[in-house]
Design an enzyme around this catalytic site. Structure first.
Site, PDB file in Angstrom:
ATOM      1  N   ASN A 162       0.867  -1.179   0.000  1.00  0.00           N
ATOM      2  CA  ASN A 162       0.000   0.000   0.000  1.00  0.00           C
ATOM      3  C   ASN A 162       0.900   1.224   0.000  1.00  0.00           C
ATOM      4  O   ASN A 162       1.367   1.685   1.042  1.00  0.00           O
ATOM      5  CB  ASN A 162      -0.913  -0.005   1.224  1.00  0.00           C
ATOM      6  CG  ASN A 162      -1.907  -1.144   1.162  1.00  0.00           C
ATOM      7  OD1 ASN A 162      -2.893  -1.089   0.424  1.00  0.00           O
ATOM      8  ND2 ASN A 162      -1.615  -2.210   1.900  1.00  0.00           N
ATOM      9  N   GLU A 163       1.127   1.721  -1.196  1.00  0.00           N
ATOM     10  CA  GLU A 163       2.052   2.832  -1.381  1.00  0.00           C
ATOM     11  C   GLU A 163       1.363   4.151  -1.019  1.00  0.00           C
ATOM     12  O   GLU A 163       0.129   4.184  -0.854  1.00  0.00           O
ATOM     13  CB  GLU A 163       2.512   2.862  -2.848  1.00  0.00           C
ATOM     14  CG  GLU A 163       3.277   1.634  -3.289  1.00  0.00           C
ATOM     15  CD  GLU A 163       4.714   1.577  -2.745  1.00  0.00           C
ATOM     16  OE1 GLU A 163       5.045   2.302  -1.787  1.00  0.00           O
ATOM     17  OE2 GLU A 163       5.512   0.778  -3.290  1.00  0.00           O
ATOM     18  N   PRO A 164       2.135   5.253  -0.921  1.00  0.00           N
ATOM     19  CA  PRO A 164       1.534   6.561  -0.660  1.00  0.00           C
ATOM     20  C   PRO A 164       0.329   6.809  -1.571  1.00  0.00           C
ATOM     21  O   PRO A 164       0.370   6.487  -2.766  1.00  0.00           O
ATOM     22  CB  PRO A 164       2.690   7.527  -0.973  1.00  0.00           C
ATOM     23  CG  PRO A 164       3.918   6.740  -0.661  1.00  0.00           C
ATOM     24  CD  PRO A 164       3.600   5.322  -1.012  1.00  0.00           C
ATOM     25  N   SER A 166      -2.617   5.437  -0.791  1.00  0.00           N
ATOM     26  CA  SER A 166      -3.604   4.392  -0.492  1.00  0.00           C
ATOM     27  C   SER A 166      -4.635   4.894   0.511  1.00  0.00           C
ATOM     28  O   SER A 166      -4.301   5.654   1.424  1.00  0.00           O
ATOM     29  CB  SER A 166      -2.908   3.167   0.098  1.00  0.00           C
ATOM     30  OG  SER A 166      -2.002   2.634  -0.829  1.00  0.00           O
TER      31      SER A 166
END
Ligand code: F6R
Length: 640
Positions: A162-164, A166
């Site tokens: 869950n990258e920036p 999300s």
């Protein structure tokens, strides 16, 4: 349920944090938490539902679980696992797949039924991914949800993938990986271009539903992101901050990963502290930089407003603290890294005598010497010391195949030119070409290719050291055996490496050793190289008098410099020395433009080196000391 620590010193922390002295102890603790869930469920005849992660972080937890299975009869028959994520697309049989990772690091060694293992499938057709993700989510729920989810944290602040950006309620889905995440994964894939751009990951919302969430982080390289995740505002920019909203989440850290938290980094802001000289120096440097005010201009009020009132009361006034710390910093600066002959050296970093010293500069890879301390290297040689350089490893791992091919062509041309029987070279060239054509990402080269690559780096290192002014007899290639052995997955013992290093030190009998003191990556080559030197010196100190007079100076070989308050010798460089250093770095042509392992910094090595030394010089100047073009920094190893 996790417990938010309510002590005064943790008041900046917005999620429960537990710090252990090192990752081994911490991993055993986490493993035991998992074991107690498994046993509790066993007793009730129920499944234990575990959410698992991949990456470097959980490896020791898995090792402990395997140990308990093998030695203590722990059974995983009642365990169901769900892994957080998988690259997309990804074949499960691929070396880099998380399926391979989990099998190697856990599943192949325990008695979990294969049908109880769930890892997102990287082979699903794009059109079916959404339905697949929903089914994955539903399957977790069908077992009553995750009893525990373990997490690592990426340097983007991702949990799972869950990258920036999300959302806090996101579910299992297909995501695009951040560039930094792909760069971090590049090593395992033999280059960033081989890292998939996408992944299937459980969502933040999925993770949140777990009854217990443990985020682990080890080492200084995670310290900054951990601080943001624990103390920062909740934000989609750093998905790990969402864990602040959960009562079930706990961060488990080693001291390195915790080191940027306020209670460790700036403890005077968090609680009453005992003002040791080291802490005072650190705090005054921090205050001066924070207020953008030279140290000698700091006032009582500045101290009082920044958590340092007690220090002023103890000392009487800011004035005397300012002068003391200013002098301490002033005394670290010397243009004479080997000591200045014939002067009072009581306040200088190095001894004046002997005027000409024997020096060994140990360089873990063939270019760390000039990249990290090239200016000091030049000064030591110019000032008449008997300087030796020892390249500890061959560095063959970081040479492009193209370059090996080019050099083999060169060797062919020379042998042709001389009319020497060149069949062997021709054969080697053909074999090499055939091999490069089918080489898989990250495949370990056969020995002869590793040698070709090592010779390329050897030639570069000799050219660099000659430019500094060393005679060839003072240039040593140790080619320590651990380097290739470790990569070939053979059992690694360091005894040969230590013996070889002791021999060299005995031969030179140095008064000074310079070594790369990088401790943040405990498995990294630099740390291993340092441990070998330290062990060699410690053994020599036991039997040889001269060894006790040998000082060990550490330089930072990797990207970051020592913080100002830790620096014990600061060697200023004039503009022309910076240029000469640059020329020495340029000799390492195979590492120029685009190195095989660029790390997370896109700048070329000479630029990184110059930025780093000019930044240190700028900081000294900001603190109110003289303005230099560049400064190289060193810390002295304390043997007692
Ligand atoms: C792994 C995962 C990632 C990693 C993170 C840290 O399944 O989802 O979030 O936990 O990238 O990686 P390491 O542990 O290699 O530093």
């Amino acid at each position: 349920m996790a417990r938010l620590n309510l002590l005064e010193e943790t008041r900046f922390e917005k999620v429960a944090v537990t710090v252990y002295p090192d990752q081994n102890v911490a991993s055993i603790h986490v493993a035991n938490r998992i074991v107690s869930i498994i046993k509790e469920k066993q007793a009730k005849g129920e499944f234990a539902v575990l959410g698992l992660a991949t990456g470097a972080t959980p490896v020791k937890v898995y090792k402990e679980l395997i140990r308990q299975h093998k030695e203590e009869g722990l059974s995983f028959k009642n365990v169901i696992t769900f892994n957080l994520d998988e690259y997309y697309p990804m074949q499960p049989t691929s070396e880099q797949s998380y399926v391979t990772f989990m099998n190697k690091n856990l599943f192949d060694h325990i008695d979990i039924p294969k049908e109880n293992i769930n890892i997102p499938d990287g082979t699903i057709a794009l059109a079916d991914v959404q339905a697949y993700c929903e089914a994955y989510e539903n399957k977790i729920s069908s077992y009553g949800g995750l009893d525990i989810q373990i997490l690592g944290i990426g340097r983007t602040g991702h949990i799972g993938f869950n990258e920036p950006g999300s959302a806090p309620n996101s579910g299992t889905r297909l995501v695009t990986l951040d560039d930094l995440t792909r760069r971090d994964a590049a090593k395992g894939f033999g280059g960033k271009s081989n890292v998939p751009t996408k992944a299937i990951t459980m969502g933040v919302g999925t993770i949140f539903k777990a009854k217990d969430i443990i985020l682990m982080a080890w080492g200084e390289s995670k310290a900054n992101i951990v601080k943001k995740a624990v103390e920062g505002e909740i934000s989609a920019d750093i998905p790990a901050t969402y864990l602040q909203l959960s009562n079930n989440a706990e961060f488990i850290l080693d001291e390195g990963a915790a080191s940027a938290l306020t209670r460790f980094d700036l403890p005077w802001l968090a609680d009453d502290v005992e003002w040791t000289p080291e802490l005072t120096k650190k705090a005054v440097v921090w205050l001066s930089l924070k207020l953008d005010k030279a140290i000698l201009k700091l006032t009582d009020e500045d101290y009082n407003n920044n958590g340092m009132a007690k220090l002023v009361t103890e000392e009487g006034s800011a004035y005397s603290i300012n002068i003391r710390v200013f002098n301490q910093l002033q005394q670290t600066i010397t243009g004479w890294p080997g000591g200045k002959p014939g002067v009072d050296d009581s306040r200088r970093p190095e001894r004046a005598e002997p005027a000409s010293k024997n020096v060994i500069l140990f360089s873990p890879h063939p270019d760390d010497d000039v990249i990290s301390m090239g200016g000091t290297f030049i000064r030591l040689a110019d000032q008449g010391h008997n300087v030796h350089v020892a390249y500890q490893t061959s560095g063959n791992n970081a040479v492009w195949d193209d370059d090996a091919r080019r050099f083999l062509e060169f060797a062919q041309d020379i042998t042709n030119e001389l009319g020497v029987d060149s069949n062997k070279i021709k054969d080697l060239y053909n074999e090499a070409n055939a091999y490069f054509d089918v080489k898989k990402p990250n495949q370990i080269d056969p020995e002869i290719i590793r040698k070709v690559k090592a010779y390329i780096r050897k030639g570069e290192a000799i050219a660099g050291a000659r430019l500094v002014g060393l005679p060839d007899s003072n240039i040593h290639f140790q080619d320590l055996p651990f380097y290739d052995r470790a990569r070939l997955n053979k059992e690694v013992s360091f005894e040969d490496d230590i013996q070889q290093t002791m021999e060299l030190i005995r031969e030179v009998k140095p008064q000074q050793i310079f070594a790369a003191g990088d401790f943040h990556d405990p498995n990294g080559t630099h740390k291993v190289c340092f441990d070998i030197i330290l062990e060699a010196v410690l053994r020599l100190r036991e039997t040889e008098e001269w060894a006790k007079e040998c000082w060990l100076w550490l330089y930072r070989g990797a990207w970051y410099e020592y913080p100002i308050h830790e620096i014990e010798m600061a060697v200023p460089l004039a503009p022309q020395e910076v240029k000469r250093k640059r020329m020495a770095i340029f000799k390492h042509q195979s590492q120029k433009d685009l190195p095989v392992w660029p790390g997370d910094d896109p700048r070329e090595f000479w630029v990184r080196a110059e930025d780093r030394t000019s930044e240190t010089a700028a900081l000294y100047h900001k603190l109110g000391l003289a303005e230099y073009e560049a400064i190289e920094a060193f810390v002295k190893w304390k043997f007692d």
